[in-house]
Design a protein around this motif. Structure first.
Motif, PDB file in Angstrom:
ATOM      1  N   VAL A  58      93.978 -31.444  49.162  1.00  0.00           N
ATOM      2  CA  VAL A  58      93.812 -30.069  49.645  1.00  0.00           C
ATOM      3  C   VAL A  58      92.467 -29.507  49.201  1.00  0.00           C
ATOM      4  O   VAL A  58      91.735 -28.927  50.005  1.00  0.00           O
ATOM      5  CB  VAL A  58      94.970 -29.167  49.168  1.00  0.00           C
ATOM      6  CG1 VAL A  58      94.666 -27.693  49.443  1.00  0.00           C
ATOM      7  CG2 VAL A  58      96.274 -29.570  49.858  1.00  0.00           C
ATOM      8  N   ASP A  59      92.128 -29.698  47.939  1.00  0.00           N
ATOM      9  CA  ASP A  59      90.831 -29.202  47.438  1.00  0.00           C
ATOM     10  C   ASP A  59      89.671 -29.882  48.138  1.00  0.00           C
ATOM     11  O   ASP A  59      88.670 -29.233  48.454  1.00  0.00           O
ATOM     12  CB  ASP A  59      90.726 -29.425  45.924  1.00  0.00           C
ATOM     13  CG  ASP A  59      91.684 -28.541  45.139  1.00  0.00           C
ATOM     14  OD1 ASP A  59      92.067 -27.471  45.661  1.00  0.00           O
ATOM     15  OD2 ASP A  59      92.054 -28.925  44.014  1.00  0.00           O
ATOM     16  N   ASP A  60      89.781 -31.185  48.400  1.00  0.00           N
ATOM     17  CA  ASP A  60      88.723 -31.918  49.091  1.00  0.00           C
ATOM     18  C   ASP A  60      88.512 -31.372  50.504  1.00  0.00           C
ATOM     19  O   ASP A  60      87.381 -31.174  50.949  1.00  0.00           O
ATOM     20  CB  ASP A  60      89.047 -33.413  49.157  1.00  0.00           C
ATOM     21  CG  ASP A  60      89.044 -34.083  47.787  1.00  0.00           C
ATOM     22  OD1 ASP A  60      88.481 -33.507  46.837  1.00  0.00           O
ATOM     23  OD2 ASP A  60      89.623 -35.186  47.684  1.00  0.00           O
ATOM     24  N   VAL A  61      89.617 -31.133  51.208  1.00  0.00           N
ATOM     25  CA  VAL A  61      89.535 -30.610  52.577  1.00  0.00           C
ATOM     26  C   VAL A  61      88.943 -29.207  52.571  1.00  0.00           C
ATOM     27  O   VAL A  61      88.052 -28.889  53.366  1.00  0.00           O
ATOM     28  CB  VAL A  61      90.917 -30.633  53.264  1.00  0.00           C
ATOM     29  CG1 VAL A  61      90.911 -29.817  54.546  1.00  0.00           C
ATOM     30  CG2 VAL A  61      91.339 -32.066  53.545  1.00  0.00           C
ATOM     31  N   ARG A  62      89.414 -28.357  51.668  1.00  0.00           N
ATOM     32  CA  ARG A  62      88.891 -26.986  51.594  1.00  0.00           C
ATOM     33  C   ARG A  62      87.394 -26.995  51.299  1.00  0.00           C
ATOM     34  O   ARG A  62      86.626 -26.228  51.893  1.00  0.00           O
ATOM     35  CB  ARG A  62      89.661 -26.173  50.555  1.00  0.00           C
ATOM     36  CG  ARG A  62      91.105 -25.890  50.982  1.00  0.00           C
ATOM     37  CD  ARG A  62      91.855 -25.071  49.951  1.00  0.00           C
ATOM     38  NE  ARG A  62      91.305 -23.733  49.804  1.00  0.00           N
ATOM     39  CZ  ARG A  62      91.565 -22.705  50.611  1.00  0.00           C
ATOM     40  NH1 ARG A  62      92.386 -22.869  51.635  1.00  0.00           N
ATOM     41  NH2 ARG A  62      91.027 -21.532  50.391  1.00  0.00           N
TER      42      ARG A  62
END
Length: 193
Positions: free
Chosen positions: A72-76
């Motif tokens: 999730v952090d990577d995508v954001r």
């Protein structure tokens, strides 16, 4: 199916769209369609499908098996640090749905295409939906008005299916590959010569 889902997301050129399952039969076509519409595609799939995702036009690729808790952090981060404008969830994997809302920026849209197991329920906090202005949209197929637009993309060579052909005798093997998500692109069975 993918053209309809992308249309329902109401995106504009330059917007970020996440496609979990981007290396599969629907996914790789969705990446091509989204790219041709001017969207910035963030593809999610297993690492063995990175090439088909990149070849289809994905700007970013994340291997959900390797990313784990940081997905999730990577995508954001890839979507400007605030999340994507839309997630087109074409896989029915509960884990894909579980992380989809967290990948969205405020006013983002989750378009549900993939069918999860019957007992699965999407965890949704109505307060978060209200405060962040999120939308959850269901989409099964496109419509007849979209077909000429899609066919034009095909005629221009912007959408080309990646097909793996198998013999009918390989049916069990193909079903096993589909169950485990190891087919890159579309699997086609040849009934006879």
């Amino acid at each position: 199916t993918m053209y309809g889902a992308l249309s329902r997301a109401e995106l504009r050129a330059g917007d970020f769209v996440v496609i979990p399952g981007a290396g599969g039969g629907l996914g790789h076509l969705g990446v091509q369609i989204a790219t041709s519409m001017g969207f910035q595609v963030i593809a999610i799939d297993s690492g063995d499908k990175e090439d088909i995702c990149r070849d289809s036009g994905a700007r970013h690729f994340f291997d959900f098996r390797q990313s784990g808790a940081s997905l999730v952090d990577d995508v954001r981060a890839a979507a400007g640090g605030i999340g994507a404008h839309a997630v087109i969830c074409i896989t029915g994997a509960p884990s894909a749905y579980d992380s989809a809302l967290a990948m969205l920026r405020n006013l983002g849209r989750l378009v549900c295409v993939g069918i999860p197991p019957a007992e699965y329920r999407l965890q949704l906090n109505p307060f978060e939906v209200l405060v962040r202005g999120l939308r959850v949209i269901g989409s099964t197929v496109g419509n007849s008005a979209q077909m000429p637009l899609l066919m034009d993309l095909v005629l221009q060579g912007k959408v080309r299916p990646h097909v793996q052909v198998y013999t009918f005798q390989e049916l069990r093997d193909v079903m096993d590959k589909l169950e485990h998500g190891t087919v890159a692109g579309r699997a086609v069975l040849r009934i006879s010569d």
